[in-house]
Motif scaffolding. Structure first.
Motif, PDB file in Angstrom:
ATOM      1  N   LEU A   9       0.850  -1.196   0.000  1.00 46.04           N
ATOM      2  CA  LEU A   9       0.000   0.000   0.000  1.00 46.04           C
ATOM      3  C   LEU A   9       0.884   1.243   0.000  1.00 46.04           C
ATOM      4  O   LEU A   9       0.848   2.051   0.905  1.00 46.04           O
ATOM      5  CB  LEU A   9      -0.925  -0.027   1.215  1.00 46.04           C
ATOM      6  CG  LEU A   9      -1.753  -1.303   1.369  1.00 46.04           C
ATOM      7  CD1 LEU A   9      -2.620  -1.217   2.606  1.00 46.04           C
ATOM      8  CD2 LEU A   9      -2.612  -1.527   0.148  1.00 46.04           C
ATOM      9  N   THR A  10       1.692   1.353  -1.029  1.00 45.25           N
ATOM     10  CA  THR A  10       2.693   2.416  -1.071  1.00 45.25           C
ATOM     11  C   THR A  10       2.079   3.804  -1.072  1.00 45.25           C
ATOM     12  O   THR A  10       2.604   4.716  -0.469  1.00 45.25           O
ATOM     13  CB  THR A  10       3.559   2.242  -2.321  1.00 45.25           C
ATOM     14  OG1 THR A  10       2.694   2.036  -3.417  1.00 45.25           O
ATOM     15  CG2 THR A  10       4.505   1.059  -2.191  1.00 45.25           C
ATOM     16  N   ASN A 130     -18.798  -1.303   1.927  1.00 44.80           N
ATOM     17  CA  ASN A 130     -18.567  -1.531   3.351  1.00 44.80           C
ATOM     18  C   ASN A 130     -17.228  -0.942   3.779  1.00 44.80           C
ATOM     19  O   ASN A 130     -17.102  -0.393   4.867  1.00 44.80           O
ATOM     20  CB  ASN A 130     -18.588  -3.027   3.651  1.00 44.80           C
ATOM     21  CG  ASN A 130     -19.937  -3.489   4.191  1.00 44.80           C
ATOM     22  OD1 ASN A 130     -20.293  -3.175   5.327  1.00 44.80           O
ATOM     23  ND2 ASN A 130     -20.697  -4.202   3.375  1.00 44.80           N
ATOM     24  N   ILE A 131     -16.252  -1.065   2.882  1.00 46.04           N
ATOM     25  CA  ILE A 131     -14.905  -0.601   3.235  1.00 46.04           C
ATOM     26  C   ILE A 131     -14.773   0.920   3.076  1.00 46.04           C
ATOM     27  O   ILE A 131     -14.145   1.587   3.888  1.00 46.04           O
ATOM     28  CB  ILE A 131     -13.849  -1.340   2.387  1.00 46.04           C
ATOM     29  CG1 ILE A 131     -13.903  -2.830   2.742  1.00 46.04           C
ATOM     30  CG2 ILE A 131     -12.455  -0.793   2.642  1.00 46.04           C
ATOM     31  CD1 ILE A 131     -13.148  -3.719   1.788  1.00 46.04           C
ATOM     32  N   THR A 132     -15.420   1.445   2.023  1.00 43.99           N
ATOM     33  CA  THR A 132     -15.247   2.888   1.768  1.00 43.99           C
ATOM     34  C   THR A 132     -16.176   3.759   2.627  1.00 43.99           C
ATOM     35  O   THR A 132     -16.017   4.974   2.659  1.00 43.99           O
ATOM     36  CB  THR A 132     -15.505   3.218   0.280  1.00 43.99           C
ATOM     37  OG1 THR A 132     -16.806   2.725  -0.069  1.00 43.99           O
ATOM     38  CG2 THR A 132     -14.473   2.607  -0.627  1.00 43.99           C
ATOM     39  N   LEU A 133     -17.134   3.143   3.296  1.00 43.30           N
ATOM     40  CA  LEU A 133     -18.132   3.922   4.042  1.00 43.30           C
ATOM     41  C   LEU A 133     -17.491   4.894   5.047  1.00 43.30           C
ATOM     42  O   LEU A 133     -17.788   6.096   5.040  1.00 43.30           O
ATOM     43  CB  LEU A 133     -19.101   2.964   4.761  1.00 43.30           C
ATOM     44  CG  LEU A 133     -20.268   3.615   5.492  1.00 43.30           C
ATOM     45  CD1 LEU A 133     -21.170   4.376   4.519  1.00 43.30           C
ATOM     46  CD2 LEU A 133     -21.097   2.564   6.234  1.00 43.30           C
ATOM     47  N   VAL A 134     -16.587   4.371   5.880  1.00 42.03           N
ATOM     48  CA  VAL A 134     -15.985   5.238   6.906  1.00 42.03           C
ATOM     49  C   VAL A 134     -15.086   6.317   6.277  1.00 42.03           C
ATOM     50  O   VAL A 134     -15.239   7.497   6.599  1.00 42.03           O
ATOM     51  CB  VAL A 134     -15.238   4.401   7.966  1.00 42.03           C
ATOM     52  CG1 VAL A 134     -14.463   5.311   8.926  1.00 42.03           C
ATOM     53  CG2 VAL A 134     -16.243   3.562   8.759  1.00 42.03           C
ATOM     54  N   PRO A 135     -14.196   5.949   5.355  1.00 45.65           N
ATOM     55  CA  PRO A 135     -13.395   7.021   4.717  1.00 45.65           C
ATOM     56  C   PRO A 135     -14.279   8.095   4.063  1.00 45.65           C
ATOM     57  O   PRO A 135     -13.973   9.283   4.144  1.00 45.65           O
ATOM     58  CB  PRO A 135     -12.575   6.276   3.664  1.00 45.65           C
ATOM     59  CG  PRO A 135     -12.474   4.890   4.160  1.00 45.65           C
ATOM     60  CD  PRO A 135     -13.746   4.621   4.903  1.00 45.65           C
ATOM     61  N   LYS A 147      -9.757   3.211  -4.285  1.00 45.52           N
ATOM     62  CA  LYS A 147      -8.447   2.652  -4.604  1.00 45.52           C
ATOM     63  C   LYS A 147      -7.871   1.948  -3.380  1.00 45.52           C
ATOM     64  O   LYS A 147      -7.327   0.841  -3.474  1.00 45.52           O
ATOM     65  CB  LYS A 147      -7.510   3.780  -5.068  1.00 45.52           C
ATOM     66  CG  LYS A 147      -6.256   3.261  -5.714  1.00 45.52           C
ATOM     67  CD  LYS A 147      -5.467   4.391  -6.337  1.00 45.52           C
ATOM     68  CE  LYS A 147      -4.196   3.833  -6.979  1.00 45.52           C
ATOM     69  NZ  LYS A 147      -3.327   4.892  -7.465  1.00 45.52           N
ATOM     70  N   LYS A 148      -8.064   2.597  -2.238  1.00 42.27           N
ATOM     71  CA  LYS A 148      -7.533   1.998  -1.008  1.00 42.27           C
ATOM     72  C   LYS A 148      -8.285   0.704  -0.678  1.00 42.27           C
ATOM     73  O   LYS A 148      -7.667  -0.285  -0.239  1.00 42.27           O
ATOM     74  CB  LYS A 148      -7.668   2.991   0.143  1.00 42.27           C
ATOM     75  CG  LYS A 148      -7.303   2.346   1.462  1.00 42.27           C
ATOM     76  CD  LYS A 148      -6.691   3.285   2.431  1.00 42.27           C
ATOM     77  CE  LYS A 148      -6.110   2.482   3.584  1.00 42.27           C
ATOM     78  NZ  LYS A 148      -5.699   3.302   4.674  1.00 42.27           N
ATOM     79  N   ALA A 184      -9.493   0.743   6.836  1.00 41.50           N
ATOM     80  CA  ALA A 184      -9.763   1.714   5.759  1.00 41.50           C
ATOM     81  C   ALA A 184      -9.545   3.158   6.180  1.00 41.50           C
ATOM     82  O   ALA A 184      -9.236   4.011   5.350  1.00 41.50           O
ATOM     83  CB  ALA A 184     -11.188   1.532   5.249  1.00 41.50           C
ATOM     84  N   ASN A 185      -9.707   3.437   7.448  1.00 45.42           N
ATOM     85  CA  ASN A 185      -9.555   4.831   7.904  1.00 45.42           C
ATOM     86  C   ASN A 185      -8.171   5.098   8.512  1.00 45.42           C
ATOM     87  O   ASN A 185      -8.005   6.039   9.288  1.00 45.42           O
ATOM     88  CB  ASN A 185     -10.663   5.185   8.910  1.00 45.42           C
ATOM     89  CG  ASN A 185     -10.701   4.234  10.095  1.00 45.42           C
ATOM     90  OD1 ASN A 185     -10.194   3.114  10.010  1.00 45.42           O
ATOM     91  ND2 ASN A 185     -11.299   4.651  11.194  1.00 45.42           N
TER      92      ASN A 185
END
Lengths: 254, 378
Positions: A9-10, A130-135, A147-148, A184-185
């Protein structure tokens, strides 16, 4: 079964600077207590416990049912308000006889990742959402968040499940997605409540290895509530909770 | 930001649409009930409006042919016409009849009028008004009779010369129109046996020159109330203006029926509101765990409230659309006129939106009380 790939995760996951600060305290608990009820009915769930957890550490929270583990983890996670004591997260005084921050949810969004016993993914969102919700709630750019999410899922070996619904995942895959969500955050702390309880032995071990790897590679403090004594060797430190009293257990060297 | 409401709906689309359709049917019944009420009120005035009369001259001490039995000599019309300010008159009769078509009984309300007078059925959509003094009939489209079809009524055969649309009596029966002499004959002419019987009793009057009322139009600028009063002073009759006759119809005749339907509609609307609120509440309570997780991972109250309110309003709007589809599909199946108007539908939309938002507030209240810690463990 998919196993974790080396982290690449550069772009998005900060690593190098934080790796140098492993001795930095992320969780500092001082004389923290929690009492439920009042007067004769008062039950002291946590009794004036004090400890510190540092960056990159994996800490097991052991103890029998009803000993106060969940109360302790919800206090550290700023979900349950302590009754007394002090709580400092990532150098910021969060609680000192009362909340010292106005928005505990914002703190959770920005600094804490959660992993639950039964993955607890939102069933109506797909894996990516589910993963992008918090960011996204943290106002992260949509493309960056996506992307993350992709990078995290690839790293955790479930990159092909981006569009899948939680109901289409196996137990192990769901838990990996839950781990991806907790990361994710870019949290400072991950609080995991029996993350392997719903998994069979092999998968449970795989998830624990993964958490251990994350702690060192991502430099994040991981606190895991567990009943599973087999996992103990994998942790850096062990905190045993017994009848509301938290004590540090010396780890046996194999 | 991800639209949680939309994702949740899409996730269980079938369930959501079924719920909306169910609520929509309930609201559709509300719309139909409002339509029935509108129909009742409108029907009461159709005949009255269609006459375009200014004055109604009826039997003294009665309320006229719609409310009470009223008989008046036909020739009174000539005396009425002699009053200054009266433009034209027509004697009219009203009676209920049962017509038969393909052995099916059709209940109708028959009006007889002076052919050639100012009155002619204005709701005529096909054919022509009555021209001949005898054996012609105008029927409403819903009776099923076609133009030029013949109908056996009483002792005579009548030919359909005109078709009206939506011509109904105050009680909702379909209208048919005869010439005055034919209508009088149908209403007042006794059978041969009856006439013989009456003669034996010493009653030799077999005259049918009776009407139920005289309707009159006035010249522009003539004060109807004043002229009515003047006519009452000179003649042994009761005179109503068109407004008074309308009041008798709407207030005296259909007030209780309309109140009954109105009450039922209000109760139905209340029941629908409670059901919508309960559905929204249940929908929210069905997501307790998801809401707890959302709160735990840091979702603000605004995010959760937005999700619940958006879903509620969307449910309300979809239910409203379903209600319109449902009511407009069924409206023509009702035997009596049911009037669906857009202002009623709009009013319902406003009510449904308010109810949806209020209903969602109960859900929101409960959602905000959910302890995020409940997401931890099992």
């Amino acid at each position: 079964m998919a196993y974790a790939q080396p982290l690449k995760l550069t772009l998005l996951v900060p690593l190098e600077d934080e790796m140098k600060n492993t001795s930095q305290s992320v969780i500092k608990v001082e004389q923290l207590s929690k009492t439920y009820g009042k007067g004769e009915n008062a039950v002291k769930a946590i009794k004036e416990c004090s400890f510190e957890i540092f960056k990159g550490e994996t800490v097991a929270l052991l103890g029998p049912s009803g000993s106060g583990k969940t109360t302790l983890i919800t206090m550290i996670g700023c979900i349950t308000e302590p009754t007394h004591g002090k709580l400092t997260l990532d150098g910021e005084l969060i609680y000192d006889q009362k909340w010292r921050i106005s928005d505990t949810r914002q703190l959770r969004r920005e600094k804490i990742g959660f992993i639950f016993q039964s993955h607890n993914l939102i069933p109506f969102l797909n894996v990516e959402e589910n993963i992008t919700l918090v960011p996204l709630m943290n106002q992260t750019n949509h493309l960056i968040a996506r992307k993350k999410a992709k990078e995290l899922l690839d790293y955790l070996g479930v990159g092909d499940k981006l569009s899948a619904k939680p109901s289409q995942l196996s137990g192990g895959q769901s838990q990996r997605v839950a781990i991806a969500r907790s990361l994710a955050n870019n949290p400072k702390i991950i609080l995991a409540d029996e993350p392997t309880a719903a998994l069979d032995g092999e998968r449970a071990l795989s998830v624990m290895h993964l958490l251990k790897k994350l702690a060192s590679e991502q430099n994040v403090a991981i606190v895991v509530v567990t009943h599973d004594e087999r996992m103990i060797p994998l942790f850096d430190r062990i905190l045993r909770v017994n009848d509301g009293i938290v004590s540090e257990e010396t780890k046996q060297t194999p | 930001m991800i639209n949680l409401a939309q994702r949740d709906i899409t996730h269980s689309l079938g369930k959501f649409l079924t719920t909306a359709a169910g609520v929509g049917m309930l609201l559709g019944v509300v719309l139909i009930m409002i339509g029935v009420y509108r129909g009742l009120v409108d029907d009461a005035n159709i005949l009255l409006k269609d006459t375009r009369a200014d004055l109604w001259i009826v039997q003294k001490d009665t309320l006229g042919p719609f409310a009470e039995s009223s008989r008046i000599h036909e020739d009174v019309k000539n005396q009425i016409k002699a009053f200054n300010g009266v433009k034209d008159v027509s004697a009219v009769t009203f009676q209920s009849l049962q017509l038969y078509r393909n052995n099916q009984a059709i209940r109708v309300f028959a009006m007889g009028y002076d052919v050639g007078s100012f009155y002619t059925p204005h709701l005529l959509i096909e054919g022509r008004p009555l021209i001949a003094e005898h054996f012609e009939i105008i029927v409403d489209k819903k009776t099923g009779f076609k133009l030029h079809e013949t109908i056996f009524i009483g002792r005579d055969i009548f030919t359909v010369v005109g078709i009206t649309k939506d011509a109904v009596s105050s009680s909702g029966d379909l209208m048919v129109y005869f010439s005055l002499p034919d209508a009088q004959k149908l209403q007042f002419l006794s059978s041969n046996e009856q006439i013989r019987n009456d003669r034996a009793r010493g009653n030799k009057d077999t005259s049918t020159t009776t009407a139920n009322a005289i309707i009159a139009t006035l010249y522009k600028g003539v004060n109807g109330s004043q002229l009515a009063h003047e006519i009452e002073q000179w003649k042994h009759v009761k005179v109503f203006t068109q407004e008074e006759q309308s009041t008798i119809l709407t207030k005296n005749l259909i007030e209780r029926s309309s109140k009954q339907i109105g009450m039922f509609t209000v109760i139905l609307l209340l029941v629908a509101s409670v059901i919508i609120s309960l559905i929204i509440y249940t929908m929210t309570m069905g997501k307790i765990k998801e809401i707890a997780i959302l709160k735990l991972i840091g979702a603000s109250n605004a995010v959760i409230v937005k999700m619940i309110v958006q879903q509620s309003v969307l449910l309300g709007v979809l239910a409203f659309l379903a209600a319109n589809l449902f009511s407009h599909t069924l409206v023509d199946l009702f035997p009596k006129r049911t009037i669906l108007i857009s202002s009623d539908a709009l009013m319902l939309l406003v009510i449904v939106t308010i109810v949806s938002v209020l209903g969602s507030l109960f859900g929101v209240r409960s959602a905000l009380k959910i302890d995020p810690a409940s997401a931890i463990g099992g």
